[in-house]
Scaffold this motif. Structure first.
Motif, PDB file in Angstrom:
ATOM      1  N   VAL A 221      25.980  82.934  36.766  1.00  0.00           N
ATOM      2  CA  VAL A 221      26.079  83.424  38.349  1.00  0.00           C
ATOM      3  C   VAL A 221      24.334  84.493  37.998  1.00  0.00           C
ATOM      4  O   VAL A 221      25.257  85.606  37.120  1.00  0.00           O
ATOM      5  CB  VAL A 221      27.150  84.232  38.029  1.00  0.00           C
ATOM      6  CG1 VAL A 221      26.688  85.066  40.376  1.00  0.00           C
ATOM      7  CG2 VAL A 221      28.284  82.321  39.464  1.00  0.00           C
ATOM      8  N   ARG A 222      23.784  84.312  38.579  1.00  0.00           N
ATOM      9  CA  ARG A 222      23.030  85.831  38.240  1.00  0.00           C
ATOM     10  C   ARG A 222      22.040  86.467  39.193  1.00  0.00           C
ATOM     11  O   ARG A 222      21.982  85.430  40.996  1.00  0.00           O
ATOM     12  CB  ARG A 222      21.391  85.219  37.539  1.00  0.00           C
ATOM     13  CG  ARG A 222      20.978  84.503  35.926  1.00  0.00           C
ATOM     14  CD  ARG A 222      20.008  84.428  35.493  1.00  0.00           C
ATOM     15  NE  ARG A 222      20.698  83.489  34.657  1.00  0.00           N
ATOM     16  CZ  ARG A 222      20.207  81.732  33.671  1.00  0.00           C
ATOM     17  NH1 ARG A 222      21.098  81.311  34.883  1.00  0.00           N
ATOM     18  NH2 ARG A 222      20.886  81.553  32.878  1.00  0.00           N
ATOM     19  N   SER A 223      22.480  87.625  39.684  1.00  0.00           N
ATOM     20  CA  SER A 223      22.085  88.313  40.826  1.00  0.00           C
ATOM     21  C   SER A 223      20.640  88.444  41.266  1.00  0.00           C
ATOM     22  O   SER A 223      20.353  87.963  42.950  1.00  0.00           O
ATOM     23  CB  SER A 223      22.405  89.633  40.442  1.00  0.00           C
ATOM     24  OG  SER A 223      21.173  90.219  39.642  1.00  0.00           O
ATOM     25  N   THR A 224      19.737  87.657  40.637  1.00  0.00           N
ATOM     26  CA  THR A 224      18.934  87.421  41.425  1.00  0.00           C
ATOM     27  C   THR A 224      18.301  85.695  41.867  1.00  0.00           C
ATOM     28  O   THR A 224      17.138  86.116  42.186  1.00  0.00           O
ATOM     29  CB  THR A 224      17.508  87.541  40.170  1.00  0.00           C
ATOM     30  OG1 THR A 224      17.760  86.287  39.346  1.00  0.00           O
ATOM     31  CG2 THR A 224      17.477  89.077  39.293  1.00  0.00           C
ATOM     32  N   GLY A 226      20.777  85.088  43.930  1.00  0.00           N
ATOM     33  CA  GLY A 226      21.413  84.651  45.468  1.00  0.00           C
ATOM     34  C   GLY A 226      22.971  84.614  45.040  1.00  0.00           C
ATOM     35  O   GLY A 226      23.592  84.166  44.052  1.00  0.00           O
ATOM     36  N   SER A 227      23.406  83.979  46.011  1.00  0.00           N
ATOM     37  CA  SER A 227      24.923  83.870  46.779  1.00  0.00           C
ATOM     38  C   SER A 227      25.049  82.389  46.643  1.00  0.00           C
ATOM     39  O   SER A 227      24.183  81.398  47.365  1.00  0.00           O
ATOM     40  CB  SER A 227      25.730  84.184  46.950  1.00  0.00           C
ATOM     41  OG  SER A 227      26.124  85.898  46.233  1.00  0.00           O
TER      42      SER A 227
END
Length: 232
Positions: A221-224, A226-227
């Motif tokens: 999971v990478r913040s860049t 999104g979800s």
């Protein structure tokens, strides 16, 4: 290993066949420092149980280190690394609450040197790949040390090899379709940054628990990015 020197003599024959010296090239090569070398291997193969199961038959985990020399065994540095590695393994749920199901063993491995350049330097011949996160390892040597634990179910064991290095790497080999068994796994992780570092804890948990024990594939999971949606 030792320094050495040599000379290349340049010659030619004149028209009468007489050998003449033209020049001499002297070559000097410095020795290679291999660092400290172990002399005491008496602790090699020593087994200590760090966690004893109180529920079920006991799920085996075997901890061992690579690149630790005899002085680091004698001053308990090796034991400290193994115990911290065990605590890291049980730092995340759900395995944190299931600790009573596991038998955790420490097997002492004394390496000749602390250089990760092949089987002549360390017990398990670990060689980090500097282009990837990968680490090469001699699987047969790891299995040999797993079997140092008396009556262990070796084909259903999680073996964890901690490298005496601060490199940020980690890899796990899950043994499908080979001479061992699908449930046998070898997780490799250096002491990233430092023994108490969060990165070391996270990578070791990712490799040994996520891959080695649970047999899960990678999922990042990478913040860049999104979800994920509920459907995804």
């Amino acid at each position: 290993v030792n320094p050495r020197e040599g000379a290349i003599c340049l010659t030619m024959d004149d028209k009468n066949g007489k050998r003449m010296g033209l020049d001499t090239l002297f070559i000097y090569q410095d020795g290679m420092d291999n660092g400290y070398q172990s002399t005491d291997f008496s602790a090699r193969g020593r087994v200590e149980q760090l966690n004893k199961s109180t529920v079920g038959k006991g799920i085996p985990i075997v901890l061992m280190g690579d690149g630790f020399v005899d002085e680091e065994i004698a001053d308990s540095s090796y034991a400290k690394v193994m115990r911290q590695a065990m605590e890291n393994l049980f730092s995340e749920e759900p395995i944190k609450s299931l600790r009573d199901y596991f038998d955790v063993y420490q097997v002492t491995a004394v390496s000749p040197r602390n250089r990760f350049d092949g089987v002549q330097s360390t017990v398990f011949g670990t060689v980090p790949n500097h282009q990837t996160m990968g680490i090469e390892v001699d699987m047969d040597s790891v299995m040999k040390y797993v079997k140092k634990v008396e009556n262990i179910d070796s084909v259903n064991t999680l073996a964890v090899v901690i490298l005496n290095s601060s490199l940020n790497k980690g890899v796990t080999y899950m043994m499908a379709s080979n001479k061992y068994d699908y449930n046998y796994a070898v997780a490799l992780c250096p002491v990233i940054d430092s023994l108490k570092s969060e990165t070391f804890r996270q990578v070791l948990t990712h490799e040994a628990v996520g891959h080695g024990f649970a047999k899960l594939a990678d999922e990042y999971v990478r913040s860049t990015e999104g979800s994920a949606t509920d459907d995804e």
